[in-house]
Design an enzyme around this catalytic site. Sequence first.
Site, PDB file in Angstrom:
ATOM      1  N   LYS A 159       0.867  -1.186   0.000  1.00 50.44           N
ATOM      2  CA  LYS A 159       0.000   0.000   0.000  1.00 50.44           C
ATOM      3  C   LYS A 159       0.891   1.218   0.000  1.00 50.44           C
ATOM      4  CE  LYS A 159      -4.511   0.774   0.287  1.00 50.44           C
ATOM      5  NZ  LYS A 159      -5.608  -0.122  -0.069  1.00 50.44           N
ATOM      6  N   ASP A 177      -6.915   4.092  -4.496  1.00 52.78           N
ATOM      7  CA  ASP A 177      -7.570   3.930  -3.194  1.00 52.78           C
ATOM      8  C   ASP A 177      -8.239   5.284  -2.947  1.00 52.78           C
ATOM      9  OD1 ASP A 177      -7.745   2.029  -0.711  1.00 52.78           O
ATOM     10  OD2 ASP A 177      -7.219   3.941   0.184  1.00 52.78           O
TER      11      ASP A 177
HETATM   12  P1  NDP Z   1     -12.906   7.701  -3.061  1.00 54.50           P
HETATM   13  O1  NDP Z   1     -11.911   8.747  -2.844  1.00 54.50           O
HETATM   14  O2  NDP Z   1     -13.342   7.379  -4.440  1.00 54.50           O
HETATM   15  O3  NDP Z   1     -14.232   8.003  -2.221  1.00 54.50           O
HETATM   16  C1  NDP Z   1     -14.245   8.216  -0.854  1.00 54.50           C
HETATM   17  C2  NDP Z   1     -15.620   8.698  -0.482  1.00 54.50           C
HETATM   18  O4  NDP Z   1     -15.751   8.771   0.919  1.00 54.50           O
HETATM   19  C3  NDP Z   1     -15.915  10.091  -1.023  1.00 54.50           C
HETATM   20  O5  NDP Z   1     -17.257  10.149  -1.437  1.00 54.50           O
HETATM   21  C4  NDP Z   1     -15.674  11.004   0.201  1.00 54.50           C
HETATM   22  O6  NDP Z   1     -16.438  12.182   0.167  1.00 54.50           O
HETATM   23  C5  NDP Z   1     -16.206  10.074   1.282  1.00 54.50           C
HETATM   24  N1  NDP Z   1     -15.719  10.346   2.622  1.00 54.50           N
HETATM   25  C6  NDP Z   1     -14.466  10.544   3.061  1.00 54.50           C
HETATM   26  N2  NDP Z   1     -14.463  10.690   4.394  1.00 54.50           N
HETATM   27  C7  NDP Z   1     -15.762  10.576   4.790  1.00 54.50           C
HETATM   28  C8  NDP Z   1     -16.421  10.627   6.040  1.00 54.50           C
HETATM   29  N3  NDP Z   1     -15.750  10.831   7.164  1.00 54.50           N
HETATM   30  N4  NDP Z   1     -17.769  10.430   6.060  1.00 54.50           N
HETATM   31  C9  NDP Z   1     -18.450  10.203   4.949  1.00 54.50           C
HETATM   32  N5  NDP Z   1     -17.880  10.162   3.736  1.00 54.50           N
HETATM   33  C10 NDP Z   1     -16.557  10.345   3.674  1.00 54.50           C
HETATM   34  O7  NDP Z   1     -12.321   6.405  -2.328  1.00 54.50           O
HETATM   35  P2  NDP Z   1     -12.718   4.884  -2.568  1.00 54.50           P
HETATM   36  O8  NDP Z   1     -14.170   4.758  -2.798  1.00 54.50           O
HETATM   37  O9  NDP Z   1     -11.765   4.323  -3.550  1.00 54.50           O
HETATM   38  O10 NDP Z   1     -12.322   4.269  -1.148  1.00 54.50           O
HETATM   39  C11 NDP Z   1     -13.215   4.272  -0.050  1.00 54.50           C
HETATM   40  C12 NDP Z   1     -12.796   3.202   0.933  1.00 54.50           C
HETATM   41  O11 NDP Z   1     -12.785   1.925   0.281  1.00 54.50           O
HETATM   42  C13 NDP Z   1     -11.398   3.379   1.531  1.00 54.50           C
HETATM   43  O12 NDP Z   1     -11.405   2.878   2.847  1.00 54.50           O
HETATM   44  C14 NDP Z   1     -10.541   2.460   0.653  1.00 54.50           C
HETATM   45  O13 NDP Z   1      -9.386   2.030   1.350  1.00 54.50           O
HETATM   46  C15 NDP Z   1     -11.516   1.313   0.430  1.00 54.50           C
HETATM   47  N6  NDP Z   1     -11.255   0.469  -0.737  1.00 54.50           N
HETATM   48  C16 NDP Z   1     -11.051   1.015  -1.966  1.00 54.50           C
HETATM   49  C17 NDP Z   1     -10.849   0.188  -3.045  1.00 54.50           C
HETATM   50  C18 NDP Z   1     -10.664   0.721  -4.415  1.00 54.50           C
HETATM   51  O14 NDP Z   1     -10.421  -0.077  -5.316  1.00 54.50           O
HETATM   52  N7  NDP Z   1     -10.773   2.008  -4.671  1.00 54.50           N
HETATM   53  C19 NDP Z   1     -10.808  -1.275  -2.902  1.00 54.50           C
HETATM   54  C20 NDP Z   1     -11.103  -1.737  -1.562  1.00 54.50           C
HETATM   55  C21 NDP Z   1     -11.304  -0.881  -0.537  1.00 54.50           C
HETATM   56  P3  NDP Z   1     -16.081  13.377  -0.854  1.00 54.50           P
HETATM   57  O15 NDP Z   1     -16.403  12.844  -2.226  1.00 54.50           O
HETATM   58  O16 NDP Z   1     -17.012  14.463  -0.461  1.00 54.50           O
HETATM   59  O17 NDP Z   1     -14.636  13.658  -0.658  1.00 54.50           O
HETATM   60  O1  2IT Z   2      -7.915  -1.664  -0.618  1.00 58.59           O
HETATM   61  C1  2IT Z   2      -7.855  -2.166  -1.747  1.00 58.59           C
HETATM   62  O2  2IT Z   2      -8.043  -3.373  -1.938  1.00 58.59           O
HETATM   63  C2  2IT Z   2      -7.555  -1.298  -2.888  1.00 58.59           C
HETATM   64  N1  2IT Z   2      -7.409  -0.093  -2.712  1.00 58.59           N
HETATM   65  C3  2IT Z   2      -7.397  -1.870  -4.254  1.00 58.59           C
HETATM   66  C4  2IT Z   2      -5.990  -2.341  -4.470  1.00 58.59           C
HETATM   67  C5  2IT Z   2      -5.665  -2.770  -5.870  1.00 58.59           C
HETATM   68  O3  2IT Z   2      -4.479  -3.080  -6.064  1.00 58.59           O
HETATM   69  O4  2IT Z   2      -6.519  -2.826  -6.738  1.00 58.59           O
END
Ligand code: NDP
Ligand code: 2IT
Length: 447
Positions: A128, A168
């Site tokens: 990461k 992420d």
């Molecule tokens: P993004 O940046 O695309 O989206 C994050 C979202 O969360 C945004 O809508 C943001 O709001 C919102 N947000 C941030 N802080 C808060 C809060 N305190 N309360 C409510 N909403 C909040 O990130 P991802 O969707 O990619 O990631 C989200 C989570 O999923 C993380 O924990 C990440 O580690 C996990 N994850 C991501 C993966 C991926 O492939 N992307 C895979 C597996 C897990 P705003 O838009 O207003 O900033």
């Molecule tokens: O938390 C996660 O699994 C991710 N942000 C995706 C990692 C990846 O390599 O696709």
Amino acid sequence: MIKNEYLRKLYAECAVKNQDEPEFLQAVNLFLKSVDSVVDHLPSLLESGVLPRLLEPERVIIFRVPWVDDGGRVQVNRGYRIQYNSAIGPYKGGLRFDSSVNLSIMKFLSFEQTFKNALTGLPLGGGKGGADFSPAGKSDGEIMRFCQSFISELYRYIGPGIDVPAGDLGVGAREIGYMFGYYKKIVNRFEGAFTGKGISYGGSFARPEATGYGLCYFTEEMLNRYCNESLSGKRVIVSGSGQVGSNAAVKAARLGAKVVAMSDIDGVIYHPNGLETELVHKIKTNRESITLYCPHNPAVQYFAPPAQLWRIPCDVAFPCATQNEIDLAAAKDLVKGGVKVVCEGANMPTTPEAIDYLIDNNILFGPAKAANAGGVAVSGLEMTQNVSAYPWTFNEVDEKLKLIMKNIFKKIDETAKRFNKPENLVFSANITGFLKIYEAMAAQGVV
Ligand code: NDP
Ligand code: 2IT
């Protein structure tokens, strides 16, 4: 409380060594509690020395990221890449750009990623990275210059077969595009050093959707196997409406659920008859505030701050924003509101006290390392497509994703039964991932 003396000592040493890293210690503690229940079944575990090695990342890279903002001022951020574990494959995991990023958050994410990747059944090690840089409010030019500076240092540590970053929180297709472009320029090779790339330059169909869709497929498996039910007709709430949350909401609605509330960093939108999830997805893909939804439907209620979400009555809760967003108070609100299933889209969004409370109240709980593994799994499929230079269609990738999520559920459900902890998927996801890594590390000697 960890009962086994060796494990207790291991944790105590880890806590002393990493005393400024609460998120890392939280993840380690939860993991060791799971190992505590099986340690008597694994007689050679202690002498193999695998556990102390697993609590130490293979490599931690920290670097300076200087860039020039639109006003001509020099800005400096701190970049990270944790190459946590390569026992079963090259380091793999996302990059997070957010002002909250620090060593503890990077280490907990890479630790969790190591077990998650093992669950996918694909040959992916754990890593990461990221930076304490927030893309919010920055111009496109600033984002590009930041990404280029970040890669001008990170490029020497990554590559196919070595370490393959992806997105992420705060890192989506735009950032991956800028990083991939600059990487390609420096190394002068077109190769799959990143996943989450755009379709036009080697990305996989369904990668943006994969984590959210996979979360729904996993939840369907839980509902089906444990209650003979499905998402259809369920009231769903989703925190975070980024790549994970907005795609989970869209898929849940397509599977017949009523997504009654969603949040972003500003607040919560709520409509008891269900939100138009595709519209939320569109607004958030344009990087706008969720408040922009309100003019489309005057009956929608808006609350702030976003933590109000957990008070809304629902059947299924998908925390998809960030770590520790469901604390004990939120868990109590969820139970009061009638929740039946909590399935984690974000990484470690539920505090240990909240997990215990939910499980004690017989709430079905899908832990992140299993439930949100769809994203990295499709990243693995993107790597396969890059090596073979043969892209699959959206449906082909989506079908493979479904199968992977079904298999993850099946494997961890079997582990839960085998160790007589039925339906405790927190325990079984840790142990299923761990057993695979343990076998690989033990076989490869002390390295
Ligand atoms: P993004 O940046 O695309 O989206 C994050 C979202 O969360 C945004 O809508 C943001 O709001 C919102 N947000 C941030 N802080 C808060 C809060 N305190 N309360 C409510 N909403 C909040 O990130 P991802 O969707 O990619 O990631 C989200 C989570 O999923 C993380 O924990 C990440 O580690 C996990 N994850 C991501 C993966 C991926 O492939 N992307 C895979 C597996 C897990 P705003 O838009 O207003 O900033
Ligand atoms: O938390 C996660 O699994 C991710 N942000 C995706 C990692 C990846 O390599 O696709």
